[in-house]
Design a protein around this motif. Structure first.
Motif, PDB file in Angstrom:
ATOM      1  N   LEU A 159       0.737  -1.341   0.040  1.00  0.00           N
ATOM      2  CA  LEU A 159       0.057  -0.075  -0.103  1.00  0.00           C
ATOM      3  C   LEU A 159       0.935   1.285  -0.323  1.00  0.00           C
ATOM      4  O   LEU A 159       0.560   2.234  -0.750  1.00  0.00           O
ATOM      5  N   VAL A 160       1.866   1.263   0.923  1.00  0.00           N
ATOM      6  CA  VAL A 160       2.615   2.412   0.850  1.00  0.00           C
ATOM      7  C   VAL A 160       3.503   2.540  -0.289  1.00  0.00           C
ATOM      8  O   VAL A 160       3.914   3.586  -0.843  1.00  0.00           O
ATOM      9  N   LEU A 161       4.216   1.436  -0.789  1.00  0.00           N
ATOM     10  CA  LEU A 161       4.933   1.532  -2.087  1.00  0.00           C
ATOM     11  C   LEU A 161       4.029   2.168  -3.278  1.00  0.00           C
ATOM     12  O   LEU A 161       4.588   2.718  -4.180  1.00  0.00           O
ATOM     13  N   ILE A 162       2.880   1.649  -3.343  1.00  0.00           N
ATOM     14  CA  ILE A 162       1.725   2.026  -4.412  1.00  0.00           C
ATOM     15  C   ILE A 162       1.231   3.344  -4.332  1.00  0.00           C
ATOM     16  O   ILE A 162       0.619   3.893  -5.339  1.00  0.00           O
ATOM     17  N   ALA A 163       1.106   3.850  -2.885  1.00  0.00           N
ATOM     18  CA  ALA A 163       0.315   5.111  -2.777  1.00  0.00           C
ATOM     19  C   ALA A 163       0.831   6.448  -3.668  1.00  0.00           C
ATOM     20  O   ALA A 163      -0.106   6.741  -4.148  1.00  0.00           O
ATOM     21  N   PRO A 164       1.998   6.600  -3.898  1.00  0.00           N
ATOM     22  CA  PRO A 164       2.200   7.860  -4.891  1.00  0.00           C
ATOM     23  C   PRO A 164       1.603   7.585  -6.023  1.00  0.00           C
ATOM     24  O   PRO A 164       1.241   8.553  -6.860  1.00  0.00           O
ATOM     25  N   LEU A 165       1.883   6.330  -6.728  1.00  0.00           N
ATOM     26  CA  LEU A 165       1.219   6.167  -8.209  1.00  0.00           C
ATOM     27  C   LEU A 165      -0.242   6.351  -8.032  1.00  0.00           C
ATOM     28  O   LEU A 165      -0.823   6.801  -8.840  1.00  0.00           O
TER      29      LEU A 165
END
Lengths: 324, 369, 305
Positions: free
Chosen positions: C25-31
């Motif tokens: 979730l954290v890794l994909i949040a910016p995208l």
């Protein structure tokens, strides 16, 4: 071909000889076909560009020859000099009238915008490249290596955003950017270009990460890496080729983009190279040789990048094709 | 230096695929435990749960007195060796081995000392500056071991570490791994589908199938007293033979009967089966549990027709037809049987296995039906 | 060990996110943020706008008009003429891209000295900006001093210089030519992927069976290229339908209405007439049509393969 004649040695020898002659003739024929095809291919691909470059090296008088001079008789860098010195020169109606062609007459007053536009294009393209990596790499790693609910759906969802034509998004884009107060700012371009380029970047990176073994991921995490460290210390160094491809695509797409820049930029403060160049083409008072020089200026950086990094580009596009 | 305890652990993947079901298992400190089973039996998932690479869906996983269900792998003191070795292609051998220590912020001199020490023990000191791609399979295997060794972990995990090696190397590496365990004095959990590896290495073997533990025990225990037909079949090469038949219980003597064949069962079994004549069972006979000698009127025996003769150097294997069943046995090389010949072989009563036909459970085991 | 039972059975859960899911979730949040803000939201917002009579010429009165904008668009004969032009442009372009790219891919699939140079040169049209491509062809097509006139004149194909882009009968084809020139390289690369997957054994087997070069091409090469072709056609069709840059620079929809395609119409309606509601409705129609077309083509090809 040896089958039926094997019983008769002389017939066999004859058949072998004939086959050899035929294959030699075939080789020569193949060579000829390839040569002709290569020349046609080169002509089709390069002739327009060569002609553009050639006419950018001609002066005002030569460019209007009938029939055209395919190779400039008096090659000159005047047009390019004009682009790079336009800032210092005040161009007025008088200087224009008085100008003799060889000293760079018919240089539009907007010529002084070219260099700042070049700078804007560079800033935007580089920012988009950096943001693509910052946003794209973590999500691609997560999608390739972490098992979570809705993983495959998210990959297709991301790609699906690219099926909608940009032209269909200009209205909401415009209102969105205007409401943020970002009209006529480089940020408007950086944000929208990021959204336009990042799906393909993620796609390339996901397919590359997926091709790297899962056990590397496990090994790194058992060795003491958090998810973030696994990505930065193991996968990013290994994914260098695909990172280069992603950087190139993002750079080229931003450098070349026209429609969104046309919507969001209004003054030289934020206008990019394609916008300034395009503005010349609708001005009938500007010499074609100067316009062509501006065109060459816009072509050189992307073409150089493409030629230098050909291998990465082809592999990046190929990764897309194989998966898609 | 850790005791690992599974309490009713279940691992479920998306789509309700159950990889491990209701697992209860205690692995003692400094023990060498081998998880054995066919592919897809849940043994690798179990190992991954110990490593923290996969989360426990239900139940509890304990390291000593701490629940580690949600503890990510980098906060657990475990090291792991993988089937594909999983060496970092972009790092030298030295850096591969040092990586886990660097991540744990061990002092540089200490790292150097441990890496060189491990490399010397594994005889790969001359390879430290190479890249993994420049190594042979065996060398990569050693680097992978070294990477785990230098960590001096509380738990040492191995996932089919020898499967990618050729046969000769595999056997010599078994001995090295055994030595490594003695030297390291730590808990080893080793996953394999190779019963020979399991029997050689393990203090205790955990046989798994379909996500469920079939039996836990010392190698001899498991081999000699399999709890069900799955365990009996999975261990032993060539595998155990089964003959379907029924129990006949006339007064004191209880025997197994199939067609014209009748085998008197040893007293322990006889006592247990006295009450159930006519019960359908499987008689299990390991290939090595027959003998050409000691044939008497009272000894249980098996008669059949020789179907195939396979000499294998030290021994001789015979394929027999016994009451319409294929039976494969091992005899000494002095036996000169020819195909089509009738043969009579003595059975060792204490080594016979009897399983319930329907459930496959051993009738010898404690608490057997 | 008594502590065990007193601890909450935190692990016995199904719904909550796991450690990995929290990380993902954290890794994909910016995208997700970027795509939501600059892709998903605009797509939805566009639909919302299309239901209003939003005109920048009268920004303070924005009446809700429901589907009226759609009705206006779909009952406007000029819109349908634009659709016809877009269709004509797309069919011409995609057909030409497919044929030229196939020939080029067959050439580049051969082994011969200089092949590397040709594959590098191939990337030149792909890399240059559409704006530069447009000004290049505008100059080539120029009716007074252009290279096309010059060349045809020197080769004696024409007796006097001709009008090219200004000739309504030729405009679409000439723009398509500029489009095709730039799109061919990508198509070649996609087709080369398909060609590379054909095992050499297959050609050898066909040779042994007595197939000549043409038969080998028809029975071995073409079938193997099916999925690459599908990709090229879907992708290029989508590119052709939405194409704008060349129309803007080469003709601005002219002469007359000769190159007044849908993409150009959206631009004019939105940014020249400042009729945002109508422009958004048209955009939505174009987007849906593109989606439907892509889906239909993929379905049709998937069934045949």
């Amino acid at each position: 071909m040896a089958g039926p004649s094997m019983a008769d040695p002389t017939a066999a020898a004859r058949a072998v000889r004939q086959a050899r002659i035929r294959s030699r003739a075939g080789r020569v024929g193949r060579g000829l076909i390839l040569l002709v095809a290569s020349l046609v291919f080169l002509g089709y691909t390069l002739a327009p560009v060569v002609w553009l470059v050639s006419s950018s090296l001609q002066n005002e008088r030569e460019i209007v020859s009938k029939p055209p001079h395919w190779i400039p008789h008096e090659p000159t860098l005047e047009n390019f000099a004009a682009i790079f010195t336009a800032r210092e020169k005040t161009v007025t109606y008088e200087t224009r009238r008085a100008a003799d062609p060889a000293s760079g007459g018919f240089i539009p007053s907007t010529a002084s915008n070219l260099l700042p536009a070049l700078g804007n294009s560079l800033i935007v393209a580089c920012a988009v490249v950096v943001l693509n990596l910052l946003v794209g790499v973590p999500s691609a790693y997560a999608m390739a290596k972490i098992r979570f609910r809705g993983r495959s759906a998210s990959i297709y969802g991301i790609l699906a955003t690219r099926v909608i034509p940009d032209i269909a998004l200009v209205v909401p884009f415009f209102l969105f950017i205007r409401n943020l107060g970002l009209l006529d700012s480089l940020w408007s371009l950086i944000i929208t270009y990021l959204a336009v380029t990042v799906p393909f970047s993620v796609f390339i990176l996901v397919s590359y990460f997926e091709s790297l073994p899962d056990e590397l991921d496990k090994a790194a995490r058992v060795d003491g890496c958090s998810r973030w460290q696994t990505m930065t210390k193991v996968y990013v160094p290994l994914a260098l080729p695909s990172l280069v491809a992603v950087m190139l695509f993002a750079f080229l797409a931003s450098w070349n983009e026209f429609l969104l820049a046309l919507m969001f930029t209004q003054t030289p403060k934020s206008q990019t190279l394609p916008i300034i160049v395009a503005s010349f083409t609708s001005d009938f008072t500007i010499s074609f040789s100067f316009i062509n020089a501006a065109g060459v200026l816009a072509i050189v950086p992307p073409v150089l990048l493409a030629l230098i990094f050909e291998r990465y580009i082809v592999s990046g596009l190929t990764a897309g094709a194989v998966k898609g | 230096m850790a005791r690992i305890t599974f309490k009713a652990v279940t691992k479920r993947y998306a789509g309700d695929v159950v990889a491990v079901r209701d697992l209860d298992l205690e692995i003692f400190d400094k023990e060498f435990v081998v998880l054995l089973g066919p592919s897809g039996c849940g043994k690798s998932t179990t190992l991954n749960m110990i490593a923290g690479l996969e989360e426990v869906t239900e139940g509890e996983l304990w390291f000593d007195d701490e629940i580690v269900n949600t503890l990510p792998p980098h906060r657990r003191d475990v090291a792991m060796v993988f089937q594909s070795y999983a060496l970092y292609p972009h790092k030298s051998v030295y850096e591969n081995i040092a990586f886990g220590l660097r991540m744990r912020r061990v002092a540089a001199e200490e790292i150097d000392r441990r890496v060189r020490d491990a490399a010397a023990k594994l005889e790969i000191s001359h390879l430290l500056q190479r890249r993994p791609s420049q190594l042979s399979g065996g060398q990569r295997q050693r680097v992978a071991l070294g990477r785990a060794m230098v960590r001096q972990p509380a738990v040492f995990l191995m996932d089919e570490p020898l499967s990618n090696l050729d046969a000769a190397l595999r056997i010599s590496m078994r001995a090295e791994i055994k030595h490594l365990h003695t030297a390291m004095q730590t808990t080893f959990v080793y996953v394999t589908h190779d019963q020979a590896e399991a029997l050689t290495l393990a203090d205790r073997i955990v046989v798994m199938n379909d996500g469920v533990i079939q039996q836990i025990g010392a190698p001899d225990d498991i081999y000699e007293r399999p709890r069900n037909t799955f365990v009996a079949s999975f261990l032993g090469n060539p595998p155990i033979n089964y003959l379907d038949g029924t129990i006949e219980g006339a007064d004191g003597a209880v025997s197994f009967r199939r067609g014209g064949m009748r085998v008197a069962l040893p007293p322990a079994l006889a006592a247990r089966l006295r009450g159930s004549p006519g019960r359908e069972v499987k008689l299990g006979i390991r290939p090595e549990d027959v003998s050409r000698h000691g044939l008497g009127a009272e000894t249980p025996a098996m008669e059949g027709i020789v179907d195939t003769v396979l000499p294998v150097g030290s021994d001789r294997f015979l394929g027999l037809k016994v009451e319409g069943c294929d039976v494969f046995v091992r005899v000494d090389k002095q036996a000169h049987h020819r195909e089509g010949e009738p043969v009579r072989l003595a059975l060792v009563p204490e080594r016979l296995h009897v399983f319930d036909k329907a459930s496959g459970l051993s009738l010898l085991a404690d608490g057997a039906p | 060990m008594t502590a065990i039972t007193s601890l909450p059975r935190r692990a016995a859960r199904f719904g909550g996110p796991t450690y990995d899911e929290r990380n993902a979730l954290v890794l994909i949040a910016p995208l997700a943020t970027v795509l939501f803000a600059v892709a998903v939201f605009p797509i939805l917002y566009s639909f919302y706008i299309s239901l209003y009579g939003l005109k920048l010429t009268r920004p303070h009165r924005v009446p809700f008009v429901g589907l009226e904008n759609y009705v206006t668009v779909l009952t406007d004969p000029q819109f349908w003429e634009a659709v016809g032009r877009t269709a004509a442009f797309s069919v011409m372009s995609v057909a030409a891209v497919a044929v030229i790219a196939l020939l080029a891919a067959l050439l580049l699939n051969e082994e011969f000295p200089g092949r590397r140079v040709l594959s590098a040169v191939l990337l030149v049209p792909w890399a240059i900006p559409y704006v530069a491509n447009a000004l290049m062809w505008k100059w080539i097509y120029d009716s007074n001093y252009g290279a096309l006139n010059g060349l045809l004149y020197q080769l004696d194909f024409i007796n006097s210089y001709m009008v090219w882009l200004g000739d309504a009968d030729k405009t679409l084809a000439l723009i398509a030519n500029a489009f095709v020139w730039k799109e061919v390289p990508l198509a070649v690369i996609l087709l080369l992927v398909g060609l590379k997957t054909i095992p050499a054994d297959l050609y050898a087997a066909a040779k042994v069976d007595g197939a000549n070069a043409l038969q080998r091409f028809l029975h071995v090469t073409l079938p193997a290229l099916k999925s690459s072709f599908a990709l090229v056609i879907v992708y290029e069709t989508m590119m052709a339908i939405r194409h704008f840059d060349l129309f803007f620079i080469l003709t601005e929809g002219g002469p007359g209405d000769a190159s007044h395609v849908v993409a150009w119409r959206i631009y004019v309606e939105t940014f020249r007439n400042l009729n945002f509601g109508l422009g958004a409705a048209m955009s939505y129609i174009l987007a849906l049509a593109t989606l439907a077309l892509a889906y239909a083509v993929i379905r049709a090809l998937a069934q045949r393969i």
